[in-house]
Design an enzyme around this catalytic site. Structure first.
Site, mmCIF file in Angstrom:
data_model
loop_
_atom_site.group_PDB
_atom_site.id
_atom_site.type_symbol
_atom_site.label_atom_id
_atom_site.label_comp_id
_atom_site.label_asym_id
_atom_site.label_seq_id
_atom_site.Cartn_x
_atom_site.Cartn_y
_atom_site.Cartn_z
ATOM 1 N N TYR A 191 -6.138 -24.921 -35.273
ATOM 2 C CA TYR A 191 -5.983 -23.498 -34.953
ATOM 3 C C TYR A 191 -5.563 -22.687 -36.180
ATOM 4 C CZ TYR A 191 -6.814 -24.104 -30.024
ATOM 5 O OH TYR A 191 -7.422 -24.362 -28.828
ATOM 6 N N TYR A 206 -5.850 -22.743 -19.549
ATOM 7 C CA TYR A 206 -6.022 -23.587 -20.725
ATOM 8 C C TYR A 206 -5.775 -25.030 -20.328
ATOM 9 C CZ TYR A 206 -5.710 -25.858 -25.185
ATOM 10 O OH TYR A 206 -5.945 -26.716 -26.230
ATOM 11 N N ASP A 245 -2.524 -29.727 -13.349
ATOM 12 C CA ASP A 245 -2.345 -30.010 -14.774
ATOM 13 C C ASP A 245 -0.899 -29.698 -15.172
ATOM 14 O OD1 ASP A 245 -2.257 -30.075 -17.510
ATOM 15 O OD2 ASP A 245 -4.031 -28.815 -17.838
ATOM 16 N N LYS A 256 2.105 -34.086 -23.477
ATOM 17 C CA LYS A 256 3.197 -33.335 -24.127
ATOM 18 C C LYS A 256 4.569 -34.016 -23.997
ATOM 19 C CE LYS A 256 0.954 -29.081 -24.971
ATOM 20 N NZ LYS A 256 -0.021 -28.331 -24.166
HETATM 21 C C1 LIG Z 1 -1.591 -28.437 -24.229
HETATM 22 C C2 LIG Z 1 -2.238 -28.485 -22.917
HETATM 23 C C3 LIG Z 1 -3.357 -29.306 -22.680
HETATM 24 C C4 LIG Z 1 -4.029 -30.077 -23.773
HETATM 25 O O1 LIG Z 1 -3.220 -31.100 -24.267
HETATM 26 P P1 LIG Z 1 -3.536 -31.719 -25.705
HETATM 27 O O2 LIG Z 1 -2.610 -32.887 -25.795
HETATM 28 O O3 LIG Z 1 -3.232 -30.645 -26.697
HETATM 29 O O4 LIG Z 1 -4.963 -32.116 -25.720
HETATM 30 C C5 LIG Z 1 -3.863 -29.377 -21.402
HETATM 31 N N1 LIG Z 1 -3.315 -28.667 -20.413
HETATM 32 C C6 LIG Z 1 -2.249 -27.883 -20.591
HETATM 33 C C7 LIG Z 1 -1.664 -27.148 -19.429
HETATM 34 C C8 LIG Z 1 -1.684 -27.744 -21.856
HETATM 35 O O5 LIG Z 1 -0.650 -26.912 -22.050
#
Ligand SMILES: *Cc1c(COP(=O)(O)O)cnc(C)c1O
Length: 427
Positions: A19, A146, A238, A267
């Protein structure tokens, strides 16, 4: 040859950063050490990591307990193929994680990051229907969503400048507004009208992180989830960002009255120490893949699936997360954020203050409106850096997502600087 070059010069010569417009963005800051909430550069200047290094760090940098556990695991078993083989860390982690999730979550599928966790979830849903001779393929998602940067994850993410070059290559997704008191009924009707073709609904529960920490009400989301269940639309929750305490509860799921079919994690999963993704599913999903027909197999896997080191880091991180002290810390951060949000609301250059748990965000009032490329973000970023604080505004959205080990004094230091910077940038 490289002897006299600085880390920064060597970096610029060889690295392409995420980015980052490599032409106009300044050189990256070399970090040589991390400890707790602090990161240190070569001269020993410290930075408070107020964004948990892209929202991943839970218990601070270089956490000694996680480091020790990973070290021991590294000396015992560092990696083994996860097809045909298994190991204690993966078994234990699955057992421990499932205990914390809605009780319908019964199986764990490992991958490498948030995007892959989402890819797996999407494939599970599409193939769930395919295996039963049903061709439902449409996917429902929130506007501004996202879910990651791989092609499937990009497809279910809101269309933006980030996805523009790939526009026609992304599969079709139906984007709906996030629910409010006003639009809930019309959203429900919208879903009812297309339900027959929809395989699944993927959503970031409660907080749309990358969109600028946009928040919606758990009750309205629960209402949408309930309707989807009735209409046989599978739910992919998610929790890559919201998981592991970020929202003040262990998972966003703890705010919702309905259970998803599938959940995604990454994360904070390993406390931000190692890359790993997890997709969990209900038995109903899992059983749709059980067959004597081998074509009904979920043909997905990565070289490092369930890497023992990452599993161990996650086990250690979850152990720390469940400690009384950590839960107290999460409450302390939430409470202090709430108090500070009241002060923020009185600032003339601040609007849309929003907070849930350890996540606090607001918009910096500008004439050009909210945009990732809003120049104010960059200027604020630089100003905070000067003050020894790492913030990474999303356009004109400023937010705090600190590691849970942050102290009351360190939070006050950040708050004080925020108010000073806001005044400095007052128009
Ligand atoms: C960061 C994020 C992703 C992607 O995760 P990466 O490990 O960066 O590929 C997917 N969903 C959500 C809600 C996120 O915040």
């Amino acid at each position: 040859m490289l002897k006299n070059l600085t880390l920064q010069e060597r970096d610029t010569a060889v690295n392409w950063h995420p980015y980052t417009q490599m032409k106009t963005t300044g050189d990256a800051i070399p970090i040589v050490k991390g400890k707790g909430v602090y990161l240190f550069d070569e001269e020993g200047k410290s930075f408070i990591d107020a964004v948990s290094s892209w929202w991943v760090t839970l218990h601070g940098h270089a956490n000694p307990y996680i480091a020790q556990r990973v070290f021991e695991q590294l000396n015992t078993l560092e990696q083994v193929i996860f097809a045909g083989f298994t190991h204690e860390p993966a078994i234990q982690l699955s057992e421990n994680l499932l205990k914390l999730l809605p009780e319908n979550q019964e199986k764990v599928f490992y991958s490498d990051n948030g995007s892959t966790a989402v890819e797996v979830a999407l494939k599970m849903c599409i193939q769930f229907w395919h295996n039963q001779g049903n061709g439902k393929k449409k996917i429902l998602a929130f506007k501004n969503a996202y879910h990651g940067d791989t092609f499937g994850a990009m497809s279910v993410s809101g269309r933006s400048v980030w996805t523009k070059p790939f526009g026609e290559m992304l599969f079709e997704v139906i984007f709906i507004d996030t629910p409010t008191a006003e639009n809930l009924e019309s959203l429900k009707n919208q879903i009812r009208n297309i339900a027959d073709e929809v395989a699944c609904f993927i959503y970031e529960p409660l907080v749309q992180g990358a969109a600028g920490m946009l928040m919606h009400d758990p009750d309205y989301l629960s209402a949408l989830m309930k309707l989807c269940k009735e209409l046989h639309i599978l739910l992919i929750q998610d929790e890559v960002f919201t998981g592991f305490g970020r929202t003040g509860k262990l998972f966003a799921a703890n705010y919702l009255s309905e259970k998803p079919d599938i959940m995604c994690f990454s994360k904070g999963l390993t406390g931000g120490t190692m890359p790993m993704g997890i997709t969990t599913s209900s038995n109903e999903i899992f059983e749709a893949f059980l067959s004597d027909d081998k074509y009904k197999t979920l043909f997905h896997g990565h070289s490092f699936t369930a890497n023992p080191l990452a599993c161990t880091a996650a086990l250690a991180s979850m152990e720390l997360l469940l400690k009384e002290e950590t839960l107290t810390q999460i409450n302390l951060i939430s409470e202090k954020h709430l108090q500070f949000s009241k002060i923020l609301k009185q600032q003339s250059q601040v609007e849309n203050v929003r907070q849930i748990g350890t996540i606090l965000a607001w918009d910096f009032k500008t004439e050009t409106g909210t945009s990732y490329f809003n120049d104010i973000g960059k200027r604020l970023y630089e100003e905070f850096l000067k003050r020894g604080i790492i913030m990474r505004p999303l356009g004109n959205v400023i937010y705090l997502v600190p590691p849970y080990c942050i102290t009351s004094e360190e939070l006050d230091f950040i708050y004080r600087n925020i108010l000073e910077v806001l005044n400095q940038f007052k128009v």
